[in-house]
Write an enzyme that holds these catalytic residues in place. Structure first.
Site, PDB file in Angstrom:
ATOM      1  N   GLU A 151     -22.879 -49.297  21.091  1.00  0.00           N
ATOM      2  CA  GLU A 151     -23.188 -48.508  19.900  1.00  0.00           C
ATOM      3  C   GLU A 151     -23.315 -49.487  18.512  1.00  0.00           C
ATOM      4  OE1 GLU A 151     -20.651 -45.132  19.849  1.00  0.00           O
ATOM      5  OE2 GLU A 151     -21.030 -44.689  21.903  1.00  0.00           O
ATOM      6  N   GLU A 197     -21.821 -40.545  13.326  1.00  0.00           N
ATOM      7  CA  GLU A 197     -22.640 -40.862  14.321  1.00  0.00           C
ATOM      8  C   GLU A 197     -23.990 -41.170  13.835  1.00  0.00           C
ATOM      9  OE1 GLU A 197     -22.033 -41.002  17.482  1.00  0.00           O
ATOM     10  OE2 GLU A 197     -20.216 -39.770  17.817  1.00  0.00           O
ATOM     11  N   HIS A 239     -19.734 -44.583  15.068  1.00  0.00           N
ATOM     12  CA  HIS A 239     -20.468 -44.457  16.350  1.00  0.00           C
ATOM     13  C   HIS A 239     -21.740 -44.352  16.565  1.00  0.00           C
ATOM     14  CE1 HIS A 239     -16.925 -43.771  19.162  1.00  0.00           C
ATOM     15  NE2 HIS A 239     -16.085 -43.785  17.964  1.00  0.00           N
TER      16      HIS A 239
END
Length: 374
Positions: A169, A335, A259
């Site tokens: 990631e 995210e 992330h």
């Protein structure tokens, strides 16, 4: 035509190459693990040759839904990355591209090399505001780097930012690069005021071994670090244990764990609503931060994300949940997409390093608006 991957972060297995430019490839699993999705390789000798690169085991990877509406990235100089035509038929991912040069790199997302990581640490420590701290070593003997930014003081908040527990990631470390660039800019008014009110502890790369090995999700032992927070050991997950021990020394008021998500084409935050001690005050803090980030960046939204855990049902081995419960603080996971953002797309680059950096700056803006509520 040749395929190679024996470099920092590389991952692929070449099955065969035809004279017509059809190349069949397999994505390799993380070492000591069944996770797979990350790929990064070099194609040489194909200038002006229409190529069809087939990832033949795409349907066997960890997040098959991640291939829907996905486009791979390519680069000639490993600095500028652009999207290339990519198709998924339910079994095979096919990248179609005619290279302009005899050396071209393809990847799941723009890589963030360990060499760039070392440059990031080296440049940051030149700031008078930064103290470099060496936490220890990974299983492969790499350094666990921590940057302390600002000074402790009475009434100051302690803020932690960690990234790349999952090494594939890479957008997470691009985001932290943006955070550091802004936080260390003496002419940035938001950062200047933040450093008056808070001290920051930043771990730009939680998983150096997985990063260099070309893993998607695990470290050298095959451990998923974001499931190790309750039972971390020096033998299996030293990265988490070293960081967690330092957190216990400093305490904290705020933690952002950065992330990327394979499937969802959105930037969003996953909170810790499922911990036992969740309450209205914490919900108010989380809502405030999310709304501030919505206001700071049109690339961020708060309507689509993961399903929220019911109170008391959170998986406590996960970093955000463990940290929120242990330190009684606002902890969240940011995210970002591997694809492009659904509502604010950029056809040429998709979600990109620069856009990740800019979202990092927006995260600081949101923290500035939220800090007095922590």
């Amino acid at each position: 035509m040749k395929i190679s991957h024996n470099f920092d972060g590389g991952n692929i297995h070449c099955l065969d190459i035809s004279d017509t430019g059809t190349i069949n490839l397999e994505i390799k699993k993380d070492n000591n693990s069944d996770f797979s999705q990350w790929f990064y390789f070099r194609l040489t000798g194909a200038k002006n040759q229409p190529c069809q690169l087939n990832l033949v085991n795409a349907s066997e990877t960890s997040y098959v839904e991640g291939w829907q509406d996905y486009r791979a990235v390519a680069s000639y100089d490993r600095e500028t990355w652009f999207r290339v035509d990519t198709e998924f038929d339910g079994k095979i991912v096919t990248i179609k591209h005619t290279p302009d040069c005899d050396s071209v790199y393809y990847a799941y997302f723009a890589p963030y090399s360990m060499e760039r990581h070392h440059d990031l640490i080296g440049n940051a420590q030149l700031s008078e505001a930064v103290e470099y701290l060496h936490l220890g070593y990974t299983l492969d003997g790499q350094d666990m780097d921590l940057l302390k930014i600002g000074k402790e003081g009475e009434g100051k908040k302690v803020c932690w930012i960690i990234a790349r527990q999952h090494p594939g990631e890479t957008m997470a470390q691009w985001c932290v690069e943006g955070i550091l660039n802004s936080l260390l800019d003496p002419e940035d008014p938001v950062s200047r005021e933040l450093l008056k009110q808070a001290v920051f502890y930043v771990v730009p790369n939680m998983n150096p071994d997985g990063s260099r090995r070309g893993n998607l999700r695990t470290n050298a032992a095959g451990a998923n670090l974001n499931r190790e927070w309750q039972g971390a050991t020096m033998e299996h997950s030293p990265e988490v244990l070293l960081v967690r021990t330092k957190m216990e020394q400093t305490g904290m008021h705020f933690c952002l764990d950065v992330h990327g998500d394979e499937a969802l084409a959105y930037n969003f935050i996953a909170g810790s609503e499922g911990i036992a001690s969740w309450n209205d005050q914490r919900q108010s803090q989380l809502d405030c931060y999310q709304q501030a980030l919505v206001n700071a960046s049109p690339d961020f939204q708060s309507k689509i994300g993961y399903e929220k855990d019911k109170q008391g049902e959170a998986l406590m081995t996960v970093g955000t949940n463990y940290i929120a419960e242990t330190f009684n603080c606002l902890a969240m996971t940011l995210e970002m997409p591997f694809k492009d953002t659904e509502k604010t797309p950029d056809h040429y680059v998709g979600w990109s390093p620069q856009r990740s950096r800019q979202l990092g700056t927006a995260c600081l803006n949101a923290l500035y608006q939220t800090l007095n509520k922590l």
